[in-house]
Design a protein around this motif. Structure first.
Motif, PDB file in Angstrom:
ATOM      1  N   ASN A  43      -2.628  -6.694  -4.282  1.00  0.00           N
ATOM      2  CA  ASN A  43      -1.499  -7.607  -4.370  1.00  0.00           C
ATOM      3  C   ASN A  43      -0.217  -6.800  -4.187  1.00  0.00           C
ATOM      4  N   HIS A  44       0.859  -7.500  -3.832  1.00  0.00           N
ATOM      5  CA  HIS A  44       2.097  -6.803  -3.428  1.00  0.00           C
ATOM      6  C   HIS A  44       3.258  -7.232  -4.332  1.00  0.00           C
ATOM      7  N   TYR A 113      -1.910  -5.682   2.475  1.00  0.00           N
ATOM      8  CA  TYR A 113      -1.506  -6.638   1.443  1.00  0.00           C
ATOM      9  C   TYR A 113      -1.613  -8.043   2.037  1.00  0.00           C
TER      10      TYR A 113
END
Length: 200
Positions: A43-44, A113
């Motif tokens: 996740n980003h 991502y």
């Protein structure tokens, strides 16, 4: 290409510092493949994610960086040595797609991502995913390593605890590809990112 000596020297010098700086706790380190190419799927939350991935994984991670950075003297040399390669944002960049496939098939690690951009302060389950990771998984058949970067309120702050959670690798057969259709890429991307969210 393989890991360069400059990167390894920086890793030895800086990895422990950054794990201290971000107060990182690593979970599931035994799940990290120590050989062969794979996609590191996380996740980003912020621009710090690249540093956190590099400090927490044992092998060098390659990643996209916006093409404009490669036009700046010294910056180009530095980020290239650290494993970055250019991508033209906002359009289909055939050269970067081919480069990514070549790296993965050559046994390297590429960070992707699926959210496509940063989402500080937002739970990953509330975001959408792009299907690029599904396409790369189909084209290269390398494993995908789900990684969750978890913080309080999903914001990165120095010395505020970061939980770096590594899940079990997702292998090609688990993604149920048949023809490599766009719908299969989308389904694979959703499945992969669900595995990231489950780690949180």
């Amino acid at each position: 290409m393989g890991e360069n000596k400059f990167y390894r020297v920086l890793y030895i010098i800086l990895a422990k510092f950054f794990r201290f700086f971000y107060n990182i706790k690593i979970f599931g380190a035994e799940n990290e493949p120590l050989e062969g190419g794979y996609i590191a799927c996380a996740n980003h939350l912020s621009n710090h994610d690249v540093i956190i991935l590099a400090a927490c994984l044992k092998r060098q991670v390659r990643y996209f960086a916006k093409a404009e950075l490669f036009k700046i003297p010294l910056i180009k040399q530095l980020i290239t040595a650290l494993g970055a390669y250019p991508i033209e944002r906002g359009k289909s960049d055939v050269a970067s797609i081919k480069k990514t496939i070549t790296l993965l098939e050559g046994g390297e690690i590429v960070a992707i991502y699926p959210q496509g951009t940063r989402f500080p302060g937002v739970h990953p389950s509330e975001t959408k995913t792009h299907n690029g990771i599904g396409m790369f998984a189909y084209r290269t058949k390398v494993p995908v390593l789900p990684i969750a970067i978890e913080t309080k309120k999903f914001k990165i702050r120095p010395f505020k605890r970061v939980n770096f959670r590594i899940g079990k690798p997702i292998y090609y057969d688990e993604l149920n590809f048949e023809t490599g259709a766009r719908s299969e890429y989308e389904a694979a991307a959703r499945y992969i990112f669900e595995k990231v969210v489950e780690l949180i």
